[in-house]
Design a protein around this motif. Structure first.
Motif, short mmCIF file in Angstrom:
data_model
loop_
_atom_site.label_atom_id
_atom_site.label_comp_id
_atom_site.label_asym_id
_atom_site.label_seq_id
_atom_site.Cartn_x
_atom_site.Cartn_y
_atom_site.Cartn_z
N GLU A 148 -5.07 -5.21 4.90
CA GLU A 148 -4.20 -6.36 4.64
C GLU A 148 -2.74 -5.98 4.84
OE1 GLU A 148 -2.90 -9.41 1.04
OE2 GLU A 148 -4.77 -8.27 0.85
N GLN A 149 -2.37 -4.82 4.33
CA GLN A 149 -0.97 -4.39 4.44
C GLN A 149 -0.61 -4.09 5.90
OE1 GLN A 149 -0.10 -1.39 1.56
NE2 GLN A 149 2.11 -1.49 1.90
N ALA A 150 -1.51 -3.45 6.63
CA ALA A 150 -1.26 -3.17 8.05
C ALA A 150 -1.05 -4.46 8.82
CB ALA A 150 -2.41 -2.36 8.63
N LYS A 151 -1.83 -5.50 8.49
CA LYS A 151 -1.67 -6.78 9.18
C LYS A 151 -0.32 -7.41 8.87
CE LYS A 151 -4.43 -10.92 10.21
NZ LYS A 151 -3.29 -11.62 10.75
N LEU A 152 0.12 -7.32 7.63
CA LEU A 152 1.43 -7.86 7.26
C LEU A 152 2.55 -7.13 8.00
CD1 LEU A 152 0.86 -8.21 3.39
CD2 LEU A 152 1.19 -10.11 5.01
N ILE A 153 2.44 -5.82 8.08
CA ILE A 153 3.44 -5.04 8.80
C ILE A 153 3.43 -5.41 10.28
CG2 ILE A 153 4.09 -2.70 9.53
CD1 ILE A 153 2.94 -1.72 6.81
N GLN A 154 2.25 -5.53 10.85
CA GLN A 154 2.12 -5.90 12.27
C GLN A 154 2.77 -7.26 12.53
OE1 GLN A 154 -1.91 -6.87 13.73
NE2 GLN A 154 -1.56 -5.33 15.33
N GLU A 155 2.53 -8.22 11.67
CA GLU A 155 3.10 -9.55 11.85
C GLU A 155 4.61 -9.55 11.73
OE1 GLU A 155 0.99 -11.71 8.87
OE2 GLU A 155 -0.79 -12.04 10.13
N SER A 156 5.16 -8.60 10.98
CA SER A 156 6.61 -8.52 10.80
C SER A 156 7.31 -7.88 11.99
CB SER A 156 6.93 -7.72 9.53
OG SER A 156 6.70 -6.33 9.74
N GLY A 157 6.57 -7.18 12.84
CA GLY A 157 7.17 -6.49 13.98
C GLY A 157 7.79 -5.15 13.64
N VAL A 158 7.57 -4.66 12.42
CA VAL A 158 8.10 -3.36 11.99
C VAL A 158 7.13 -2.26 12.42
CG1 VAL A 158 8.71 -1.99 9.95
CG2 VAL A 158 9.34 -4.41 10.07
N LYS A 159 7.66 -1.10 12.78
CA LYS A 159 6.84 0.03 13.22
C LYS A 159 6.31 0.79 12.00
CE LYS A 159 5.52 3.13 16.47
NZ LYS A 159 4.74 2.78 17.67
N PRO A 160 4.99 0.88 11.81
CA PRO A 160 4.48 1.64 10.67
C PRO A 160 4.46 3.14 10.96
CG PRO A 160 2.65 0.68 11.87
CD PRO A 160 3.91 0.21 12.56
N GLU A 161 4.84 3.91 9.98
CA GLU A 161 4.66 5.36 10.02
C GLU A 161 3.44 5.65 9.16
OE1 GLU A 161 7.93 8.64 9.75
OE2 GLU A 161 7.23 8.23 7.71
N LEU A 162 2.40 6.19 9.77
CA LEU A 162 1.11 6.34 9.11
C LEU A 162 1.10 7.62 8.29
CD1 LEU A 162 -0.99 5.25 12.22
CD2 LEU A 162 -0.30 3.82 10.28
N GLU A 163 1.25 7.47 6.98
CA GLU A 163 1.38 8.62 6.07
C GLU A 163 0.00 9.16 5.72
OE1 GLU A 163 4.95 9.31 4.74
OE2 GLU A 163 4.87 8.30 6.68
N CYS A 164 -0.22 10.44 6.02
CA CYS A 164 -1.52 11.07 5.80
C CYS A 164 -1.36 12.24 4.83
CB CYS A 164 -2.11 11.54 7.12
SG CYS A 164 -2.38 10.19 8.30
N PHE A 165 -1.86 12.06 3.61
CA PHE A 165 -1.77 13.08 2.57
C PHE A 165 -2.99 13.98 2.55
CE2 PHE A 165 1.08 9.73 1.38
CZ PHE A 165 2.14 10.34 0.75
N ASP A 166 -4.01 13.61 3.33
CA ASP A 166 -5.22 14.43 3.42
C ASP A 166 -5.91 14.11 4.73
OD1 ASP A 166 -7.04 16.35 2.58
OD2 ASP A 166 -7.22 15.51 0.57
N THR A 167 -6.89 14.92 5.09
CA THR A 167 -7.50 14.79 6.41
C THR A 167 -8.23 13.46 6.60
OG1 THR A 167 -9.43 16.02 5.62
CG2 THR A 167 -7.70 17.27 6.72
N GLY A 168 -8.84 12.95 5.54
CA GLY A 168 -9.52 11.66 5.64
C GLY A 168 -8.57 10.52 5.94
N HIS A 169 -7.30 10.67 5.59
CA HIS A 169 -6.32 9.63 5.88
C HIS A 169 -6.10 9.50 7.39
CE1 HIS A 169 -4.42 10.07 1.59
NE2 HIS A 169 -5.73 9.82 1.57
#
Length: 296
Positions: A148-169
């Motif tokens: 849901e959050q990724a879709k909101l960011i996508q609709e806003s046109g903002v570039k997401p920085e994908l934060e990965c705190f562990d390998t599964g992320h």
């Protein structure tokens, strides 16, 4: 971009650091000024959290973010603004009532976490790609919430920085890409050394890097005394760099740092390896960012 790296200054964070270092910025004015000074020292990107000016703790108040963003945008610097969208994700289980959060729990819905990003439209924002044991706290970011959050960011046109705190992320971030929720070449950030996430070492960094899509950009940071070693290793392995008081509050053992001092130290390290920070203008092209004044 040959010979150039993104240099992010994470200027304040939300941790309990203000009693340990008087240079940690707290008010919107202080946070903006620290971001501006970091840019003057060579930072490409300013990563921003807001704090409550009265308590120094985390703030979700959009007006605090608005003042920070406006002050940076009105300055003579052209630094790229990257707002956290981590928001309220802190869950502290109660032993007496496990189904309820105990004292210190701070939870927001995906839409509430997105509010500062959606209203202020920075060029970038973070997206924490999973839940993790964060010390004795659980940072909660369930998969459907992240979608849901990724879709909101996508609709806003903002570039997401994908934060990965562990390998599964990393795995789930790639799933978001496969589902069409991340546009353009993805940008990953490896967050290393946080108890109890991925280790802050080159082996872990390489493991995560080697599992990225071919078109991915990436960066890494370490916390505490591992900040500069991880910055150097990331740069040498083809990644980008993050430093700042969110992740480390000391310039050397027992010596409180400022953000601009940490940025200057990182620039010196990069120069020693024949590298230099990208300018914000170069980074906008590199990351395919929206124009901060509207449009692409």
């Amino acid at each position: 971009m040959k010979g150039k790296v993104l240099l992010t200054a994470a200027v304040t964070g939300a941790g309990d650091t203000i009693k340990k270092n008087p240079h940690v910025p707290v008010t919107p004015k202080e946070i903006a000024e620290s971001a501006i000074e970091s840019a003057k020292a060579g930072a490409t990107i300013a990563h921003v959290h807001a704090r409550n000016p009265e308590t120094g703790g985390i703030s979700h108040n959009v007006d605090h973010y608005r003042e920070i963003v406006e002050r940076i945008r009105e300055s003579e610097t052209d630094v790229i603004i990257n707002i956290t969208s981590g928001g309220g994700g802190d869950f502290i289980p109660s032993l007496s009532t496990p189904s309820a959060g105990g004292e210190g729990t701070d939870m927001q819905t995906p839409r509430e976490r997105h509010e500062p990003v959606g209203q202020l439209l920075p060029e970038m924002c973070t997206l924490d790609c999973g839940s993790t044991n964060f010390g004795n706290m659980i940072y909660m970011s369930p998969t459907d919430w992240l979608r849901e959050q990724a879709k909101l960011i996508q609709e806003s046109g903002v570039k997401p920085e994908l934060e990965c705190f562990d390998t599964g992320h990393v795995r789930f971030a790639k799933q978001l890409i496969d589902e069409g929720l991340i546009d353009g070449d993805p940008m990953f950030q490896f967050c290393l050394g946080i108890p109890w996430g991925a280790e802050a070492d080159a082996e872990t960094m390489l493991y995560m890097r080697n599992r990225l899509p071919e078109n991915a950009h990436w960066s890494a940071f370490g916390i505490g005394r591992m900040q500069m070693p991880i910055a150097a290793q990331s740069a040498m392995l083809g990644g980008n760099v993050r430093v700042g008081l969110e992740d480390n509050i000391y310039l050397s053992k027992g010596v409180p740092a400022t953000n601009e001092q940490l940025v200057d130290k990182a620039v010196t390290m990069l120069n020693g390896h024949g590298l230099e920070p990208m300018t914000p203008e170069e980074a906008r092209d590199y990351l395919q960012l929206r124009n901060p004044h509207g449009g692409q």
